[in-house]
Design an enzyme around this catalytic site. Structure first.
Site, PDB file in Angstrom:
ATOM      1  N   ARG A  38       0.655  -1.311   0.010  1.00 13.71           N
ATOM      2  CA  ARG A  38      -0.082   0.068  -0.064  1.00 13.71           C
ATOM      3  C   ARG A  38       1.020   1.258   0.099  1.00 13.71           C
ATOM      4  O   ARG A  38       0.509   2.353  -0.615  1.00 13.71           O
ATOM      5  CB  ARG A  38      -0.894   0.029   1.098  1.00 13.71           C
ATOM      6  CG  ARG A  38      -2.156  -1.013   0.990  1.00 13.71           C
ATOM      7  CD  ARG A  38      -3.196  -0.922   2.063  1.00 13.71           C
ATOM      8  NE  ARG A  38      -4.348  -1.469   1.884  1.00 13.71           N
ATOM      9  CZ  ARG A  38      -5.354  -1.862   2.818  1.00 13.71           C
ATOM     10  NH1 ARG A  38      -5.124  -1.507   4.021  1.00 13.71           N
ATOM     11  NH2 ARG A  38      -6.413  -2.279   2.105  1.00 13.71           N
ATOM     12  N   LYS A 199     -17.964 -17.972   2.133  1.00 11.70           N
ATOM     13  CA  LYS A 199     -19.444 -17.920   2.288  1.00 11.70           C
ATOM     14  C   LYS A 199     -20.116 -17.246   1.416  1.00 11.70           C
ATOM     15  O   LYS A 199     -19.851 -16.175   1.039  1.00 11.70           O
ATOM     16  CB  LYS A 199     -19.600 -17.197   3.621  1.00 11.70           C
ATOM     17  CG  LYS A 199     -18.937 -18.080   5.124  1.00 11.70           C
ATOM     18  CD  LYS A 199     -19.178 -17.324   6.270  1.00 11.70           C
ATOM     19  CE  LYS A 199     -19.255 -18.364   7.682  1.00 11.70           C
ATOM     20  NZ  LYS A 199     -19.449 -17.566   8.644  1.00 11.70           N
ATOM     21  N   GLY A 356      -8.264  -9.304  -0.192  1.00 14.75           N
ATOM     22  CA  GLY A 356      -6.917  -9.718   0.441  1.00 14.75           C
ATOM     23  C   GLY A 356      -6.419 -10.785   0.085  1.00 14.75           C
ATOM     24  O   GLY A 356      -5.409 -11.337  -0.283  1.00 14.75           O
ATOM     25  N   GLY A 379     -12.365  -4.535   1.410  1.00 15.11           N
ATOM     26  CA  GLY A 379     -13.709  -3.967   1.476  1.00 15.11           C
ATOM     27  C   GLY A 379     -14.260  -3.222   0.147  1.00 15.11           C
ATOM     28  O   GLY A 379     -15.378  -3.091  -0.129  1.00 15.11           O
TER      29      GLY A 379
END
Ligand code: 3PG
Ligand code: MG
Length: 399
Positions: A38, A199, A356, A379
């Site tokens: 980053r 999930k 990630g 996110g």
């Protein structure tokens, strides 16, 4: 897309105090930055502003402090890492607003770089409190946002302050927006998406948005088990959200009416234990044993995905298709990553990946550099793939 956003090309930075929002929420081990990706991404923007004679005032958050200073979430050690990678001094200021910040900035010369302490040490940051945003805005003449990975947060340093100063995207943000446009905004078709991960529950919005936008949707990872179960297959002891069977079926129906081809596993690599190097076998998805767990796509499914990639122009990828952290259950993710990289390298595919775990998998396969674009956002990338509005991006839209 960048033409619809203001960029550094539209900004006057020479001699100005430039508030540059970056994402320095980097992993640390023993007080040292353990993955500097980053930081590396924002170096070109820092250099460009400094070289144009701007005073670079870095704004960033770190961790999730509870709205007060706490030593464990200080950005101070990160200032040193930014300085090392930049090859220039980076001063540090122990508060991001108030007299101490104002005097540190007043002491800067053109081309200097200063990092302000964690914006989340003030409660107003996450509340996007207008008073706190205006305290930040007082410190700068221009606002530049280079933190796509924090753009899903409507916080003072990502959204509020952008409304108070002339605002534009930095080069990393610009590259990210361009890549996202390439992948889903106005992609070369056909376009395929690969969605994996454990999930379905965390990716319902994502799948719903994608079936309407892509031509081929590959569902892999633990979440594919829920789809198999929804189609009446026995999945043994596999991870499976049985209560989401109806949701899975409605995604399949939506895909059908949108003419989106869904690729579900036809075979799987199964094991009786969830651990690296557990004894395994490859089976047809109709033959998973009661005491077995699906841990990866099998060879036929992997080949089907690779073949599908050969027939599309664009790929967008979020989530590994197997338990990639436990070899050999990383096999399908690695094989698909290498195939996508090869097709991209040959100029036959535009490939954009994010999240990630996905980035970790591409790095493990050694192919991250061969993708057209790899997003460091978690996110924010997911919310963008869900078709959601990202407040930090909206605030940069050219009016
Ligand atoms: C991230 O690491 O995902 C971004 O920096 C955003 O951080 P947050 O999830 O704590 O808002
Ligand atoms: Mg996060």
């Amino acid at each position: 897309m960048s033409e619809t956003f203001r960029t550094l090309d539209d900004a006057q930075v020479s001699g100005k105090r430039v508030l540059l929002r970056v994402d320095l929420n980097v992993p640390m081990e023993n007080g040292k930055v353990s993955d500097a990706t980053r930081i590396e991404r924002v170096l070109p923007t820092i250099r460009e502003i400094a070289d144009k004679g701007g005073k670079v005032v870095l704004l960033a958050h770190f961790g999730r402090p509870k709205g007060g200073p706490d030593a464990a979430n200080s950005l101070r050690p990160v200032a040193a890492a930014v300085s090392d990678l930049l090859g220039r001094p980076v001063a540090f200021c122990p508060d991001c607003i108030g007299g101490v910040a104002a005097s540190a900035i007043a002491a800067m010369k053109d081309g200097d770089v200063l990092l302000l302490e964690n914006t989340r040490f003030h409660k107003g940051e996450e509340k996007n409190d207008p008073a706190f945003a205006s305290e930040l805005a007082k410190l700068g003449d221009v606002y530049v946002n280079d933190a796509f990975s924090a753009a899903h947060r409507a916080h003072a340093s990502t959204e509020g302050v952008a409304r108070l100063l002339p605002a534009c995207a930095g080069r990393a943000m610009q590259a990210e927006l361009d890549a996202l446009t390439l992948a889903l905004g106005a992609p070369a078709r056909p376009v395929a998406a690969i969605v994996g991960g454990a999930k379905v529950s965390t990716k319902l919005d994502l799948l719903g948005n994608l079936v309407a936008k892509v031509d081929v949707l590959v569902v892999g990872g633990g979440m594919a088990n829920t789809f198999l179960f929804a189609q009446g297959k026995a999945v043994g002891r596999s991870l499976c959200e049985k209560d989401l069977a109806a949701a899975a079926r409605s995604i399949l129906a939506a895909a059908k009416s949108a003419n989106c081809r869904i690729l579900l596993p036809v075979d799987a690599t199964v094991a009786k234990e969830f651990k690296a190097h557990a004894a395994w076998r490859s089976v047809d998805v109709d033959n998973v044993g009661e005491d077995e767990m699906i841990l990866d796509l099998g060879p036929r499914s992997t080949a089907a995905v690779e073949e599908a990639l050969g027939g599309v122009e664009t790929l967008v990828w979020n989530g590994p298709v197997g338990a990639f952290e436990l070899p050999p259950f990383d096999a399908a993710t690695m094989a698909i990553a290498r195939t996508a990289a090869k097709l991209t390298h040959e100029g036959r595919l535009k490939s954009v990946a994010g999240g990630g775990d996905t980035v970790a998998a591409l790095n493990a396969a050694g192919v991250a550099d061969d993708f057209t674009y790899v997003s460091t956002a978690g996110g924010a990338f997911l919310e963008w793939m869900e078709g959601k509005v990202l407040p930090g991006v909206e605030a940069l839209r050219a009016k």
